[in-house]
Write a protein that holds these residues in place. Structure first.
Motif, PDB file in Angstrom:
ATOM      1  N   HIS A  80       0.772  -1.122  -0.167  1.00  0.00           N
ATOM      2  CA  HIS A  80       0.018  -0.018   0.009  1.00  0.00           C
ATOM      3  C   HIS A  80       0.954   1.237  -0.205  1.00  0.00           C
ATOM      4  N   PHE A  81       1.767   1.254   0.917  1.00  0.00           N
ATOM      5  CA  PHE A  81       2.804   2.542   1.027  1.00  0.00           C
ATOM      6  C   PHE A  81       3.561   2.663  -0.309  1.00  0.00           C
ATOM      7  N   LYS A  82       3.958   1.602  -0.757  1.00  0.00           N
ATOM      8  CA  LYS A  82       4.850   1.331  -1.991  1.00  0.00           C
ATOM      9  C   LYS A  82       4.128   2.239  -3.063  1.00  0.00           C
ATOM     10  N   SER A  83       2.709   1.662  -3.252  1.00  0.00           N
ATOM     11  CA  SER A  83       1.921   2.264  -4.231  1.00  0.00           C
ATOM     12  C   SER A  83       1.570   3.846  -4.050  1.00  0.00           C
ATOM     13  N   ILE A  84       1.373   4.025  -3.005  1.00  0.00           N
ATOM     14  CA  ILE A  84       1.311   5.565  -2.611  1.00  0.00           C
ATOM     15  C   ILE A  84       2.477   6.324  -2.983  1.00  0.00           C
ATOM     16  N   ILE A  85       3.664   5.913  -2.900  1.00  0.00           N
ATOM     17  CA  ILE A  85       4.900   6.623  -3.232  1.00  0.00           C
ATOM     18  C   ILE A  85       5.119   6.681  -4.556  1.00  0.00           C
ATOM     19  N   ILE A  86       4.708   5.536  -5.346  1.00  0.00           N
ATOM     20  CA  ILE A  86       4.930   5.420  -6.877  1.00  0.00           C
ATOM     21  C   ILE A  86       3.851   6.532  -7.441  1.00  0.00           C
ATOM     22  N   ALA A  87       2.576   6.312  -7.281  1.00  0.00           N
ATOM     23  CA  ALA A  87       1.717   7.200  -7.661  1.00  0.00           C
ATOM     24  C   ALA A  87       1.806   8.503  -7.166  1.00  0.00           C
ATOM     25  N   GLY A  88       2.440   8.897  -5.922  1.00  0.00           N
ATOM     26  CA  GLY A  88       2.454  10.041  -5.511  1.00  0.00           C
ATOM     27  C   GLY A  88       3.418  10.871  -5.951  1.00  0.00           C
ATOM     28  N   MET A  89       4.591  10.222  -6.560  1.00  0.00           N
ATOM     29  CA  MET A  89       5.663  10.836  -7.128  1.00  0.00           C
ATOM     30  C   MET A  89       5.078  11.643  -8.424  1.00  0.00           C
ATOM     31  N   GLY A  90       4.351  10.838  -8.909  1.00  0.00           N
ATOM     32  CA  GLY A  90       3.648  11.421 -10.200  1.00  0.00           C
ATOM     33  C   GLY A  90       2.941  12.796  -9.935  1.00  0.00           C
ATOM     34  N   PHE A  91       2.216  12.478  -8.711  1.00  0.00           N
ATOM     35  CA  PHE A  91       1.613  13.959  -8.457  1.00  0.00           C
ATOM     36  C   PHE A  91       2.437  15.123  -8.037  1.00  0.00           C
ATOM     37  N   PHE A  92       3.536  14.693  -7.280  1.00  0.00           N
ATOM     38  CA  PHE A  92       4.515  15.507  -6.867  1.00  0.00           C
ATOM     39  C   PHE A  92       5.163  16.197  -8.091  1.00  0.00           C
ATOM     40  N   THR A  93       5.320  15.533  -9.128  1.00  0.00           N
ATOM     41  CA  THR A  93       5.897  16.202 -10.355  1.00  0.00           C
ATOM     42  C   THR A  93       4.922  17.075 -11.279  1.00  0.00           C
ATOM     43  N   ASP A  94       3.509  16.497 -10.937  1.00  0.00           N
ATOM     44  CA  ASP A  94       2.511  17.069 -11.587  1.00  0.00           C
ATOM     45  C   ASP A  94       2.207  18.550 -11.045  1.00  0.00           C
ATOM     46  N   ALA A  95       2.437  18.586  -9.759  1.00  0.00           N
ATOM     47  CA  ALA A  95       2.317  20.020  -9.153  1.00  0.00           C
ATOM     48  C   ALA A  95       3.510  20.805  -9.233  1.00  0.00           C
ATOM     49  N   TYR A  96       4.493  20.392  -9.234  1.00  0.00           N
ATOM     50  CA  TYR A  96       5.821  20.914  -9.334  1.00  0.00           C
ATOM     51  C   TYR A  96       5.817  21.647 -10.867  1.00  0.00           C
ATOM     52  N   ASP A  97       5.489  20.953 -11.747  1.00  0.00           N
ATOM     53  CA  ASP A  97       5.570  21.389 -13.323  1.00  0.00           C
ATOM     54  C   ASP A  97       4.581  22.456 -13.266  1.00  0.00           C
ATOM     55  N   LEU A  98       3.384  22.147 -12.854  1.00  0.00           N
ATOM     56  CA  LEU A  98       2.194  23.117 -13.423  1.00  0.00           C
ATOM     57  C   LEU A  98       2.468  24.635 -12.319  1.00  0.00           C
ATOM     58  N   PHE A  99       2.799  24.422 -11.101  1.00  0.00           N
ATOM     59  CA  PHE A  99       3.050  25.864 -10.346  1.00  0.00           C
ATOM     60  C   PHE A  99       4.411  26.305 -10.366  1.00  0.00           C
ATOM     61  N   SER A 100       5.324  25.715 -11.024  1.00  0.00           N
ATOM     62  CA  SER A 100       6.865  26.263 -11.061  1.00  0.00           C
ATOM     63  C   SER A 100       6.705  27.631 -11.930  1.00  0.00           C
ATOM     64  N   ILE A 101       5.700  27.510 -12.791  1.00  0.00           N
ATOM     65  CA  ILE A 101       5.629  28.695 -13.966  1.00  0.00           C
ATOM     66  C   ILE A 101       5.388  29.938 -13.129  1.00  0.00           C
TER      67      ILE A 101
END
Length: 550
Positions: free
Chosen positions: A26-47
């Motif tokens: 469960h925690f492994k899945s959270i990290i794997i999927a969560g890193m995608g959302f980390f990248t999502d927010a980083y890229d969208l809001f860095s502008i």
């Protein structure tokens, strides 16, 4: 294995998933999927941290005697093109996740994000127009990959999770968005500090030319390219994830493979011969299509509720996030652009954004994770919209008292207001957005719809949200301009001002509050029960109660 046994195994697997204790996978899945959302927010809001730097670098006009700013059409494109790509990606990958399987298309979204992040930093051109055009091109495809992560990550996590903690697990994936926003600001601070130490320059009003060193061009490029790192770090693990048992058993109809996949992660053995037959009273629920009368009867109001609440939320949430630098300038937290060098401006914007993320945005996400399976999605979403509306109205009607009036000696500053109270109330709107509808609008569509339509419906709901984000990003860009001719940013028409813009955001939050009554509570129910007739009846009862009360 006989069909009878296969059906038993399929039911046993789904039951085991619903009742499984929290385990390492469960925690492994959270990290794997969560890193995608980390990248999502980083890229969208860095502008938002470097938009003004781009204006200084590429659109400085000495005749205007003030720092360069992005022209209205360029600013709208740079801020909004990634959101347009995200909307398209949500619809496409939402459909693809149901058509081809969650796992088969899950890695593609990450490849797009890695490639587009790097390419955005390498945007080329012999003129400002050329650079901005290529940047917008790559940011569209960045958004397309980001969009795919919404329905796929939410659906995968909900289908992996047990019933007891499903909301927390899906919410934890989405909570990584807050860490991405914070990291975008932190990287902007670090890069601007490093380059400012190496290429220190005076403020614009001291030396307009030297205030923007040519080396500052590397700051925004490196900032965008760093967004590829977390995505690249999790790519291997993402493609190694097994297909969800619910997709394999309910859609692919391969219960043996579903059992084998789940045996690996649950560390249990499924034996069809020892199981008793269970009649599947809801087997027909997997047969109707998205545009069928049966879907409209069971889930039509649910989909409308999910779409409208997410749309209204994102109108407010994205306009606040993308343009909080303008709010900070309005209350005097960030000095006039003329009094800063280009790199100092990046530093100050990043610092202000990091502070708001640290004290309100990030905590809001994790409070939701802690409480969503206790008090439920419905209450969290309702109170979130309520307090967002309340605080926006407070900011609107007490705007001038909180902000103050232009100082007699320096009209770029405001005197006599209560800036700490202004920023505190503004930050609370972020807290209750995340301890509220920004989290729950992501969680609920991943639970509410049948397995064969789950990813598609989540993609539609998320796309409605991004349509709201586009309205907020483009609309607020123009609406927030001063209503007084000559005081707006160069190239912009007069707007309605920040005060009236905040009023519009308050109204959108209020609309989201009332449409929440179309969305049922999903806490503590299995995904198969939620997509059946019981939820339809619950929603009808809830709506009738709401109309009587309201």
């Amino acid at each position: 294995m006989a069909a009878h046994g296969q059906q038993d195994v399929g039911k046993e697997v789904l039951s085991a998933l619903d009742k499984a204790k929290t385990q390492g996978y469960h925690f492994k899945s959270i990290i794997i999927a969560g890193m995608g959302f980390f990248t999502d927010a980083y890229d969208l809001f860095s502008i938002s941290t470097v938009a003004k730097l781009l204006g200084r670098l590429y659109y400085y006009d000495p005749a205007l005697k003030k720092p360069g700013t992005l022209p209205p059409n360029v600013a709208a494109a740079v801020n909004g093109v990634a959101l347009c790509g995200t909307l398209a990606g949500q619809l496409f990958f939402g459909w693809a996740g149901d058509k081809f399987g969650r796992k088969k298309v899950y890695g593609i979204t990450l490849i797009l994000m890695i490639f587009a992040s790097i390419a955005s930093g390498l945007s080329f051109g012999s003129s400002a127009t050329g650079v901005m055009t290529t940047l917008c091109f790559f940011r569209f495809w960045l958004g397309f990959g980001i969009g795919g992560d919404y329905p796929l990550s939410a659906t995968i996590m909900s289908e992996y999770s047990n019933t007891k903690t499903r909301g927390a697990f899906v919410g934890a994936v989405f909570a990584m968005q807050g860490m991405g926003i914070l990291s975008a600001a932190a990287v902007a601070i670090i890069l601007s500090s490093i380059f400012d130490a190496a290429f220190s320059r005076p403020a614009f009003n001291v030396d307009p030319i030297r205030s923007t060193p040519p080396q500052a061009d590397y700051v925004w490029r490196l900032l965008f390219m760093f967004g590829a790192l977390p995505a690249a770090a999790t790519y291997y693990y993402r493609i190694r994830m097994p297909e969800t048992a619910r997709y394999t058993a309910l859609i692919a109809k391969d219960t043996e493979k579903a059992a084998k996949d789940m045996e690996k992660v649950l560390h249990v053995h499924f034996d069809a011969e020892k199981q008793t037959q269970v009649t599947d009273k809801k087997s027909a629920q997997a047969e109707y299509g998205l545009f069928s009368a049966e879907f409209a009867r069971r889930h039509g109001t649910h989909l409308v509720g999910c779409c409208v609440t997410w749309f209204m939320l994102d109108v407010a949430f994205y306009s606040q996030n993308l343009f909080q630098k303008d709010i900070f300038s309005a209350v005097g937290w960030i000095p006039s652009a003329k009094k800063m060098s280009a790199l100092e401006e990046v530093f100050r914007i990043g610092r202000a954004q990091a502070l708001v993320a640290l004290v309100s945005t990030v905590p809001g996400y994790w409070v939701t994770v802690a409480l969503v399976d206790t008090i439920g999605r419905f209450i969290i979403q309702l109170q979130g919209f309520f307090f967002m509306t309340l605080f926006m109205f407070v900011l609107t009607f007490d705007y001038y008292n909180l902000r103050g009036q232009p100082c007699p000696t320096d009209s770029s500053k405001f005197c006599g207001g209560n800036h700490l109270a202004f920023i505190s109330i503004y930050a609370l709107t972020f807290f209750f957005a995340n301890f509220g509808p920004n989290s729950t609008t992501f969680i609920i569509p991943a639970e509410l719809f049948p397995a064969r339509l789950r990813s598609t419906c989540h993609g539609i709901s998320a796309a409605a949200g991004k349509a709201g984000a586009i309205v907020g990003a483009f609309g607020f860009l123009y609406a927030s301009q001063s209503a007084h001719e000559g005081k707006q940013d160069h190239g912009y028409p007069t707007g309605i001002g920040i005060k009236r813009s905040l009023l519009l955001l308050a109204i959108t939050n209020c609309v989201g509050f009332f449409f929440t009554f179309l969305v049922p509570e999903t806490k503590g129910k299995s995904l198969e029960d939620l997509s059946g007739f019981a939820v339809h009846m619950f929603s009808r009862v809830l709506q009738e109660w709401a109309f009587r009360v309201l």
